[in-house]
Each structure stands twice: as C-alpha cells, then as structure tokens.
Design a protein around this motif. Structure first.
Motif, PDB file in Angstrom:
ATOM      1  N   PRO A  89       0.822  -1.203   0.000  1.00 49.27           N
ATOM      2  CA  PRO A  89       0.000   0.000   0.000  1.00 49.27           C
ATOM      3  C   PRO A  89       0.862   1.261   0.000  1.00 49.27           C
ATOM      4  O   PRO A  89       1.966   1.269   0.537  1.00 49.27           O
ATOM      5  CB  PRO A  89      -0.795  -0.128   1.301  1.00 49.27           C
ATOM      6  N   VAL A  90       0.331   2.308  -0.573  1.00 54.04           N
ATOM      7  CA  VAL A  90       1.052   3.579  -0.638  1.00 54.04           C
ATOM      8  C   VAL A  90       0.476   4.519   0.412  1.00 54.04           C
ATOM      9  O   VAL A  90      -0.740   4.691   0.492  1.00 54.04           O
ATOM     10  CB  VAL A  90       0.909   4.212  -2.033  1.00 54.04           C
ATOM     11  N   ILE A  91       1.343   5.119   1.202  1.00 58.47           N
ATOM     12  CA  ILE A  91       0.905   5.993   2.288  1.00 58.47           C
ATOM     13  C   ILE A  91       1.312   7.424   1.997  1.00 58.47           C
ATOM     14  O   ILE A  91       2.452   7.692   1.617  1.00 58.47           O
ATOM     15  CB  ILE A  91       1.516   5.529   3.625  1.00 58.47           C
ATOM     16  N   ASP A  92       0.363   8.331   2.182  1.00 57.72           N
ATOM     17  CA  ASP A  92       0.638   9.759   2.042  1.00 57.72           C
ATOM     18  C   ASP A  92       0.775  10.344   3.448  1.00 57.72           C
ATOM     19  O   ASP A  92      -0.235  10.577   4.123  1.00 57.72           O
ATOM     20  CB  ASP A  92      -0.518  10.431   1.296  1.00 57.72           C
ATOM     21  N   PRO A  93       1.996  10.549   3.918  1.00 54.57           N
ATOM     22  CA  PRO A  93       2.209  11.037   5.287  1.00 54.57           C
ATOM     23  C   PRO A  93       1.491  12.348   5.563  1.00 54.57           C
ATOM     24  O   PRO A  93       1.112  12.629   6.701  1.00 54.57           O
ATOM     25  CB  PRO A  93       3.725  11.213   5.367  1.00 54.57           C
ATOM     26  N   GLY A  94       1.278  13.144   4.542  1.00 49.29           N
ATOM     27  CA  GLY A  94       0.621  14.428   4.729  1.00 49.29           C
ATOM     28  C   GLY A  94      -0.847  14.296   5.094  1.00 49.29           C
ATOM     29  O   GLY A  94      -1.433  15.213   5.670  1.00 49.29           O
ATOM     30  N   LYS A  95      -1.445  13.160   4.766  1.00 48.81           N
ATOM     31  CA  LYS A  95      -2.858  12.937   5.075  1.00 48.81           C
ATOM     32  C   LYS A  95      -3.047  12.105   6.337  1.00 48.81           C
ATOM     33  O   LYS A  95      -4.126  12.084   6.915  1.00 48.81           O
ATOM     34  CB  LYS A  95      -3.542  12.230   3.897  1.00 48.81           C
ATOM     35  N   CYS A  96      -2.019  11.374   6.729  1.00 46.73           N
ATOM     36  CA  CYS A  96      -2.128  10.478   7.888  1.00 46.73           C
ATOM     37  C   CYS A  96      -2.180  11.271   9.182  1.00 46.73           C
ATOM     38  O   CYS A  96      -1.322  12.108   9.435  1.00 46.73           O
ATOM     39  CB  CYS A  96      -0.935   9.528   7.905  1.00 46.73           C
ATOM     40  N   ASP A  97      -3.201  10.985  10.010  1.00 46.05           N
ATOM     41  CA  ASP A  97      -3.317  11.673  11.299  1.00 46.05           C
ATOM     42  C   ASP A  97      -2.903  10.771  12.468  1.00 46.05           C
ATOM     43  O   ASP A  97      -3.095  11.121  13.621  1.00 46.05           O
ATOM     44  CB  ASP A  97      -4.731  12.208  11.506  1.00 46.05           C
ATOM     45  N   GLY A  98      -2.377   9.586  12.132  1.00 45.12           N
ATOM     46  CA  GLY A  98      -1.867   8.705  13.176  1.00 45.12           C
ATOM     47  C   GLY A  98      -2.922   8.010  13.997  1.00 45.12           C
ATOM     48  O   GLY A  98      -2.649   7.583  15.120  1.00 45.12           O
ATOM     49  N   CYS A  99      -4.133   7.850  13.456  1.00 45.57           N
ATOM     50  CA  CYS A  99      -5.225   7.246  14.224  1.00 45.57           C
ATOM     51  C   CYS A  99      -4.967   5.774  14.540  1.00 45.57           C
ATOM     52  O   CYS A  99      -5.495   5.237  15.508  1.00 45.57           O
ATOM     53  CB  CYS A  99      -6.541   7.407  13.489  1.00 45.57           C
ATOM     54  N   GLY A 100      -4.195   5.112  13.710  1.00 44.25           N
ATOM     55  CA  GLY A 100      -3.837   3.714  13.978  1.00 44.25           C
ATOM     56  C   GLY A 100      -4.846   2.688  13.509  1.00 44.25           C
ATOM     57  O   GLY A 100      -4.659   1.490  13.739  1.00 44.25           O
ATOM     58  N   LEU A 101      -5.926   3.108  12.881  1.00 48.20           N
ATOM     59  CA  LEU A 101      -6.953   2.154  12.449  1.00 48.20           C
ATOM     60  C   LEU A 101      -6.402   1.127  11.466  1.00 48.20           C
ATOM     61  O   LEU A 101      -6.734  -0.050  11.529  1.00 48.20           O
ATOM     62  CB  LEU A 101      -8.136   2.905  11.820  1.00 48.20           C
ATOM     63  N   CYS A 102      -5.561   1.574  10.560  1.00 47.31           N
ATOM     64  CA  CYS A 102      -5.006   0.638   9.571  1.00 47.31           C
ATOM     65  C   CYS A 102      -4.121  -0.401  10.241  1.00 47.31           C
ATOM     66  O   CYS A 102      -4.118  -1.569   9.851  1.00 47.31           O
ATOM     67  CB  CYS A 102      -4.232   1.394   8.500  1.00 47.31           C
ATOM     68  N   THR A 128       2.587   9.306  13.884  1.00 49.52           N
ATOM     69  CA  THR A 128       1.930  10.066  12.837  1.00 49.52           C
ATOM     70  C   THR A 128       1.899   9.351  11.483  1.00 49.52           C
ATOM     71  O   THR A 128       1.049   9.643  10.663  1.00 49.52           O
ATOM     72  CB  THR A 128       2.630  11.420  12.610  1.00 49.52           C
ATOM     73  N   VAL A 129       2.788   8.441  11.261  1.00 49.20           N
ATOM     74  CA  VAL A 129       2.878   7.857   9.932  1.00 49.20           C
ATOM     75  C   VAL A 129       2.781   6.336  10.008  1.00 49.20           C
ATOM     76  O   VAL A 129       3.416   5.705  10.849  1.00 49.20           O
ATOM     77  CB  VAL A 129       4.211   8.243   9.244  1.00 49.20           C
ATOM     78  N   ALA A 130       1.989   5.746   9.140  1.00 47.56           N
ATOM     79  CA  ALA A 130       1.891   4.301   9.086  1.00 47.56           C
ATOM     80  C   ALA A 130       2.790   3.790   7.977  1.00 47.56           C
ATOM     81  O   ALA A 130       2.784   4.322   6.864  1.00 47.56           O
ATOM     82  CB  ALA A 130       0.444   3.880   8.827  1.00 47.56           C
ATOM     83  N   ILE A 131       3.555   2.769   8.279  1.00 43.65           N
ATOM     84  CA  ILE A 131       4.454   2.215   7.272  1.00 43.65           C
ATOM     85  C   ILE A 131       4.276   0.713   7.147  1.00 43.65           C
ATOM     86  O   ILE A 131       3.762   0.067   8.045  1.00 43.65           O
ATOM     87  CB  ILE A 131       5.935   2.499   7.605  1.00 43.65           C
ATOM     88  N   ALA A 142      -5.409   8.364   3.441  1.00 44.17           N
ATOM     89  CA  ALA A 142      -3.952   8.464   3.442  1.00 44.17           C
ATOM     90  C   ALA A 142      -3.278   7.201   2.927  1.00 44.17           C
ATOM     91  O   ALA A 142      -2.096   7.231   2.598  1.00 44.17           O
ATOM     92  CB  ALA A 142      -3.449   8.769   4.854  1.00 44.17           C
ATOM     93  N   ILE A 143      -4.016   6.096   2.871  1.00 45.42           N
ATOM     94  CA  ILE A 143      -3.407   4.839   2.448  1.00 45.42           C
ATOM     95  C   ILE A 143      -4.225   4.258   1.301  1.00 45.42           C
ATOM     96  O   ILE A 143      -5.444   4.159   1.373  1.00 45.42           O
ATOM     97  CB  ILE A 143      -3.286   3.852   3.635  1.00 45.42           C
TER      98      ILE A 143
END
Ligand code: SF4
Ligand code: SF4
Length: 68
Positions: free
Chosen positions: A5-18, A33-36, A56-57
C-alpha cells in the motif's frame, strides 16, 4: 516485485486504524503520525485502504472487476 500500500504522510493523522485492521501485522506507526509497511507479507486485501478515514493509504494494486 513486491507491492505494498502507498501511504501519504501528509494525510495520515496517526489514528492507527489501519494498524489495527491489518490481519498480517503489516503496518506500524512511527512517531505516532505515519503508518508504514513493516512486512513483505501483505496479501493485498485492501482492508487498510477501506478503514482509513483520511484517504492516506491506498492500494494501487487492487484489481477491480467490472461487470459488463
Ligand atoms: S492490504 Fe491488507 S495485508 Fe496489506 S497492509 Fe493493508 S490491511 Fe495489511
Ligand atoms: S488509518 Fe489512515 S490516518 Fe489512520 S494511521 Fe492509518 S494511514 Fe494514518
């Protein structure tokens, strides 16, 4: 080639749901803040894309079958 999956760090709010939804533990939060991607075992289920509230993903490898 492994695709993930491709992650856009600028959109990720770090909620952790993914991270929670990934059944292969393929995602992780870094600095809150960023999912990897933390694994090469992603099975492309796209659950992370579906659950992300901010878009974001994304899973560009997802195959969509259209009925004609
Ligand atoms: S596509 Fe599925 S297996 Fe791959 S990172 Fe997302 S939730 Fe995990
Ligand atoms: S679900 Fe979306 S916003 Fe939440 S941590 Fe994952 S990529 Fe970031």
């Amino acid at each position: 080639m492994f695709e993930s999956p491709v992650i856009d760090p600028g959109k990720c709010d770090g909620c952790g749901l993914c991270v929670t939804v990934c059944h292969l533990d393929g995602l992780a939060l870094v600095a809150g803040t960023v999912a990897i991607i933390a694994t090469t075992e992603c099975d492309w289920c796209a659950d992370c894309e579906v659950v992300c509230p901010t878009g974001a993903i994304t899973c560009p490898f997802e195959i969509v079958v259209l009925e004609c």
